[in-house]
Scaffold this motif. Structure first.
Motif, PDB file in Angstrom:
ATOM      1  N   GLY A 147       0.978  -1.332  -0.056  1.00 28.82           N
ATOM      2  CA  GLY A 147      -0.137   0.108   0.024  1.00 28.82           C
ATOM      3  C   GLY A 147       0.765   1.192   0.096  1.00 28.82           C
ATOM      4  O   GLY A 147       0.413   2.365  -0.588  1.00 28.82           O
ATOM      5  N   THR A 148       2.140   1.221   0.675  1.00 29.68           N
ATOM      6  CA  THR A 148       2.701   2.400   0.607  1.00 29.68           C
ATOM      7  C   THR A 148       3.365   2.461  -0.735  1.00 29.68           C
ATOM      8  O   THR A 148       3.675   3.750  -1.376  1.00 29.68           O
ATOM      9  N   MET A 149       3.624   1.492  -1.603  1.00 31.95           N
ATOM     10  CA  MET A 149       4.144   1.517  -3.082  1.00 31.95           C
ATOM     11  C   MET A 149       3.221   2.207  -3.754  1.00 31.95           C
ATOM     12  O   MET A 149       3.194   3.223  -4.484  1.00 31.95           O
ATOM     13  N   MET A 150       1.824   1.858  -3.602  1.00 35.10           N
ATOM     14  CA  MET A 150       0.720   2.564  -4.294  1.00 35.10           C
ATOM     15  C   MET A 150       0.690   4.058  -3.841  1.00 35.10           C
ATOM     16  O   MET A 150       0.372   5.033  -4.733  1.00 35.10           O
ATOM     17  N   ALA A 151       0.656   4.451  -2.553  1.00 34.13           N
ATOM     18  CA  ALA A 151       0.423   5.752  -2.152  1.00 34.13           C
ATOM     19  C   ALA A 151       1.465   6.728  -2.648  1.00 34.13           C
ATOM     20  O   ALA A 151       1.372   7.850  -3.165  1.00 34.13           O
ATOM     21  N   LEU A 152       2.864   6.235  -2.776  1.00 35.26           N
ATOM     22  CA  LEU A 152       3.761   7.145  -3.381  1.00 35.26           C
ATOM     23  C   LEU A 152       3.524   7.177  -4.665  1.00 35.26           C
ATOM     24  O   LEU A 152       3.922   8.312  -5.464  1.00 35.26           O
ATOM     25  N   HIS A 153       3.404   6.008  -5.468  1.00 34.35           N
ATOM     26  CA  HIS A 153       3.293   6.013  -6.857  1.00 34.35           C
ATOM     27  C   HIS A 153       2.187   6.842  -7.438  1.00 34.35           C
ATOM     28  O   HIS A 153       2.482   8.085  -8.179  1.00 34.35           O
ATOM     29  N   THR A 154       1.102   6.838  -7.005  1.00 34.04           N
ATOM     30  CA  THR A 154      -0.236   7.585  -7.340  1.00 34.04           C
ATOM     31  C   THR A 154      -0.136   9.020  -6.686  1.00 34.04           C
ATOM     32  O   THR A 154      -0.669   9.728  -7.598  1.00 34.04           O
ATOM     33  N   GLY A 155       0.191   9.240  -5.254  1.00 32.78           N
ATOM     34  CA  GLY A 155       0.040  10.261  -4.764  1.00 32.78           C
ATOM     35  C   GLY A 155       0.851  11.385  -5.440  1.00 32.78           C
ATOM     36  O   GLY A 155       0.693  12.587  -5.576  1.00 32.78           O
ATOM     37  N   LEU A 156       1.963  10.812  -5.979  1.00 35.67           N
ATOM     38  CA  LEU A 156       3.098  11.967  -6.590  1.00 35.67           C
ATOM     39  C   LEU A 156       2.713  12.070  -7.896  1.00 35.67           C
ATOM     40  O   LEU A 156       3.274  13.168  -8.405  1.00 35.67           O
ATOM     41  N   ARG A 157       1.673  11.551  -8.503  1.00 35.86           N
ATOM     42  CA  ARG A 157       1.481  11.689  -9.884  1.00 35.86           C
ATOM     43  C   ARG A 157       0.062  12.415  -9.888  1.00 35.86           C
ATOM     44  O   ARG A 157      -0.343  12.724 -11.065  1.00 35.86           O
ATOM     45  N   ARG A 158      -0.507  12.773  -9.093  1.00 38.57           N
ATOM     46  CA  ARG A 158      -1.970  13.649  -9.025  1.00 38.57           C
ATOM     47  C   ARG A 158      -1.405  15.177  -9.364  1.00 38.57           C
ATOM     48  O   ARG A 158      -0.748  15.797  -8.835  1.00 38.57           O
ATOM     49  N   ALA A 159      -2.239  15.740  -9.987  1.00 31.57           N
ATOM     50  CA  ALA A 159      -2.132  17.121 -10.745  1.00 31.57           C
ATOM     51  C   ALA A 159      -2.134  17.959  -9.632  1.00 31.57           C
ATOM     52  O   ALA A 159      -1.296  19.007  -9.568  1.00 31.57           O
ATOM     53  N   GLN A 160      -2.935  17.870  -8.675  1.00 29.35           N
ATOM     54  CA  GLN A 160      -3.216  18.935  -7.417  1.00 29.35           C
ATOM     55  C   GLN A 160      -2.387  18.097  -6.275  1.00 29.35           C
ATOM     56  O   GLN A 160      -2.891  16.982  -6.010  1.00 29.35           O
ATOM     57  N   PRO A 161      -1.455  18.780  -5.501  1.00 27.44           N
ATOM     58  CA  PRO A 161      -0.828  18.186  -4.633  1.00 27.44           C
ATOM     59  C   PRO A 161      -2.017  17.739  -3.407  1.00 27.44           C
ATOM     60  O   PRO A 161      -2.778  18.345  -2.945  1.00 27.44           O
ATOM     61  N   LEU A 162      -1.657  16.753  -2.830  1.00 27.65           N
ATOM     62  CA  LEU A 162      -2.377  15.977  -1.574  1.00 27.65           C
ATOM     63  C   LEU A 162      -1.752  16.572  -0.305  1.00 27.65           C
ATOM     64  O   LEU A 162      -0.709  17.520  -0.377  1.00 27.65           O
ATOM     65  N   ALA A 163      -2.546  16.699   0.757  1.00 25.93           N
ATOM     66  CA  ALA A 163      -1.887  17.206   2.094  1.00 25.93           C
ATOM     67  C   ALA A 163      -0.818  16.338   2.572  1.00 25.93           C
ATOM     68  O   ALA A 163       0.255  17.217   3.172  1.00 25.93           O
ATOM     69  N   GLY A 164      -0.681  15.182   2.334  1.00 23.84           N
ATOM     70  CA  GLY A 164       0.665  14.442   2.645  1.00 23.84           C
ATOM     71  C   GLY A 164       0.605  12.875   2.201  1.00 23.84           C
ATOM     72  O   GLY A 164      -0.601  12.515   2.072  1.00 23.84           O
ATOM     73  N   ILE A 165       1.625  12.193   2.490  1.00 20.77           N
ATOM     74  CA  ILE A 165       1.640  10.628   2.471  1.00 20.77           C
ATOM     75  C   ILE A 165       2.469  10.145   3.523  1.00 20.77           C
ATOM     76  O   ILE A 165       3.613  10.578   3.654  1.00 20.77           O
ATOM     77  N   VAL A 166       1.759   9.315   4.021  1.00 17.53           N
ATOM     78  CA  VAL A 166       2.366   8.484   5.140  1.00 17.53           C
ATOM     79  C   VAL A 166       2.681   6.948   4.621  1.00 17.53           C
ATOM     80  O   VAL A 166       1.842   6.436   4.082  1.00 17.53           O
ATOM     81  N   GLY A 167       3.983   6.522   4.779  1.00 18.99           N
ATOM     82  CA  GLY A 167       4.340   5.168   4.239  1.00 18.99           C
ATOM     83  C   GLY A 167       5.004   4.426   5.380  1.00 18.99           C
ATOM     84  O   GLY A 167       6.019   4.976   5.784  1.00 18.99           O
TER      85      GLY A 167
END
Length: 224
Positions: free
Chosen positions: A114-134
């Motif tokens: 799930g961390t692999m997916m959070a980093l991969h998809t979270g960094l590719r979204r056009a609008q920045p997220l608030a944060g990612i925890v892995g």
């Protein structure tokens, strides 16, 4: 379409933020949803959802997987996160629309695969997220031949917290050291914590650090 267990905000009102919890290989959404109960006192206005990964797990009939994990090498992981990305990206968009929230009010929390997916998809979204925890994961990287194209797809650079046990027998703690380097190459300086004596899991210190990180990045915005 992905879906899974949910927790409404402890405040009882409409959510002012959202945390999506991404489970590991062979588990399902029920594995992480209780983290929402633990963090709710710090995040009373936050809704939590923990979607089941899209595929039945080949190695655990009652579990799910974001992608097949047999060879456990960089090539397989890169192909896997790429293949699973569209489903997770669509789920994120649908959840933000469900609650009428901007991306800046969303955090992703992942464990292992799930961390692999959070980093991969979270960094590719056009609008920045608030944060990612892995927790206990890997920042998956492409081959050198694909590297320039992949790096160009990093569209946002949210705050990132990575936590890893130094006794992890599944994903060695060296993955955290490597992630510091690869994320720095994408313009991100992650916060990191190595949990002494911890295997492939999440301990009380990691839960506390993650809760405080989420409370900070999802702090309610003051009205103008």
């Amino acid at each position: 379409m992905l879906d899974g267990p949910r927790l409404p905000p402890r405040s009882g009102g409409a959510p002012d933020s959202l945390v999506i919890l991404l489970h590991g290989y062979g588990a399902d959404g029920r594995d992480l949803i209780e983290l929402g109960e633990i963090w709710a006192p710090l995040l009373p206005g936050t809704a939590f959802v923990s979607p089941h990964a899209p595929e039945p797990c080949a190695m655990a009939p009652v579990g799910r997987q974001w992608f097949g994990y047999v060879e456990r090498n960089d090539r397989e992981r890169w192909a896997g996160v790429e293949a699973a990305h569209p489903a997770l990206d669509a789920f994120i968009a649908a959840e933000l629309a469900r609650y009428g929230l901007p991306a800046s009010r969303l955090a992703l929390v992942g464990f292992s695969q799930g961390t692999m997916m959070a980093l991969h998809t979270g960094l590719r979204r056009a609008q920045p997220l608030a944060g990612i925890v892995g927790f206990s994961g890997i920042h998956v990287q492409p081959s050198s031949r694909e590297d320039d194209t992949a790096r160009a797809r990093v569209a946002s650079r949210p705050p990132v917290l990575l936590v890893h046990g130094d006794q992890d027998p599944v994903i060695p703690v060296s993955a955290l050291t490597r992630a510091r380097v690869t994320l720095a190459g994408a313009g991100i300086t992650p916060e990191t914590h190595i949990a002494r004596g911890l295997g492939h899991g999440i301990d009380a210190d990691g839960l506390d650090l993650a809760g405080r990180f989420l409370a900070r990045v999802l702090k309610p915005q003051a009205c103008a």
